[in-house]
Design a protein around this motif. Structure first.
Motif, PDB file in Angstrom:
ATOM      1  N   ASN A 207     -58.767 -59.505 -69.711  1.00 53.13           N
ATOM      2  CA  ASN A 207     -58.839 -60.967 -69.605  1.00 53.13           C
ATOM      3  C   ASN A 207     -60.186 -61.493 -70.098  1.00 53.13           C
ATOM      4  N   GLY A 208     -60.690 -60.900 -71.164  1.00 56.92           N
ATOM      5  CA  GLY A 208     -61.938 -61.336 -71.765  1.00 56.92           C
ATOM      6  C   GLY A 208     -63.194 -60.817 -71.110  1.00 56.92           C
ATOM      7  N   VAL A 209     -63.097 -60.019 -70.042  1.00 57.00           N
ATOM      8  CA  VAL A 209     -64.253 -59.496 -69.315  1.00 57.00           C
ATOM      9  C   VAL A 209     -64.495 -58.050 -69.737  1.00 57.00           C
ATOM     10  N   ASN A 210     -65.737 -57.713 -70.020  1.00 55.74           N
ATOM     11  CA  ASN A 210     -66.104 -56.364 -70.423  1.00 55.74           C
ATOM     12  C   ASN A 210     -65.969 -55.411 -69.240  1.00 55.74           C
ATOM     13  N   VAL A 211     -65.089 -54.417 -69.372  1.00 50.08           N
ATOM     14  CA  VAL A 211     -64.947 -53.389 -68.333  1.00 50.08           C
ATOM     15  C   VAL A 211     -65.215 -52.017 -68.930  1.00 50.08           C
ATOM     16  N   GLY A 212     -65.954 -52.007 -70.039  1.00 47.73           N
ATOM     17  CA  GLY A 212     -66.252 -50.762 -70.711  1.00 47.73           C
ATOM     18  C   GLY A 212     -67.450 -50.051 -70.114  1.00 47.73           C
ATOM     19  N   SER A 213     -68.000 -49.086 -70.864  1.00 44.07           N
ATOM     20  CA  SER A 213     -69.070 -48.231 -70.352  1.00 44.07           C
ATOM     21  C   SER A 213     -70.360 -48.991 -70.089  1.00 44.07           C
TER      22      SER A 213
END
Length: 231
Positions: A207-213
């Motif tokens: 949803n457009g939010v960075n949930v990466g490393s």
């Protein structure tokens, strides 16, 4: 003109006698091609028992069915180590085609060159069966100009268009040890997975939010501890 149109088989001339003989010979002594149906099929040998559908007539005007032809090879389109196989079933329609010569030895040798075993000519004993759907199939209008491989009712379909490949099915199962995709992928609907899910490079958002490393949490005081699990 009227003399040319009349049945010359009964005018007593030599031509009419030869014409009658030739008709009888071709009708009763030479097999070529007829519509037919499958009586039984053995997938392990790709041989079928075939019933020609054009009936024969007796001298007293009765109609009789033709005898079934056993152990007829079924045409299976292929080459170069690949083939297309159809699940032939009893009742399937098609065409039985007689070869010019006896092919029994060639079949026994798996398609190698050989001599005809008998003097048999144009006989369904040396036939090939060509399956044909003929009717009862439905093509989606969007695939009218495509190469189509599909089920008879159209519920499962692979269509090769000019510059596009489409696949339609209620369900798809893929069993491949390793799959490599090149290019962007767009999915609609849910997705579930079992096992590891590894991503290298790029970014991962929800949803457009960075949930990466390299994602960060707000409202967390700096220190030696780590934040809790995502809520």
């Amino acid at each position: 003109m009227s003399n040319m149109r009349q049945d010359q088989a009964n005018n007593g001339s030599l031509a009419s006698t030869l014409h009658s003989f030739l008709q009888s010979f071709l009708r009763d002594g030479v097999d070529d091609m007829l519509p037919a149906r499958v009586v039984s099929y053995d997938d392990s040998t790709n041989r079928a028992t075939i019933q020609p559908l054009v009936m024969m007539g007796t001298s007293d005007g009765k109609k009789i069915s033709r005898a079934s032809v056993a152990s007829v090879p079924v045409f299976r389109f292929g080459g170069g180590g690949f083939f297309i196989r159809f699940p032939i079933k009893a009742g399937d329609f098609g065409w039985i085609k007689a070869n010019d010569r006896d092919i029994s030895l060639i079949l026994q040798r798996g398609g190698l060159e050989d001599w005809p075993n008998t003097q048999r000519l144009h006989d369904f004993s040396d036939a090939m069966f060509f399956p044909d759907t003929l009717k009862d199939w439905v093509i989606d209008g969007g695939n009218a100009d495509a190469l189509v491989i599909q089920s008879m009712d159209g519920s499962v379909c692979v269509a090769l268009h000019d510059g596009k490949l489409t696949m339609t099915a209620p369900e798809m199962e893929v069993d491949i040890p390793h799959t490599k995709w090149t290019g962007d992928i767009t999915m609609q609907g849910g997705m579930s997975a079992e096992g590891d899910f590894n991503i290298s490079g790029g970014s991962l958002t929800h949803n457009g939010v960075n949930v990466g490393s390299n994602h960060r949490h707000s409202g967390v005081e700096s220190g030696g501890s780590t934040s809790g699990e995502p809520v």
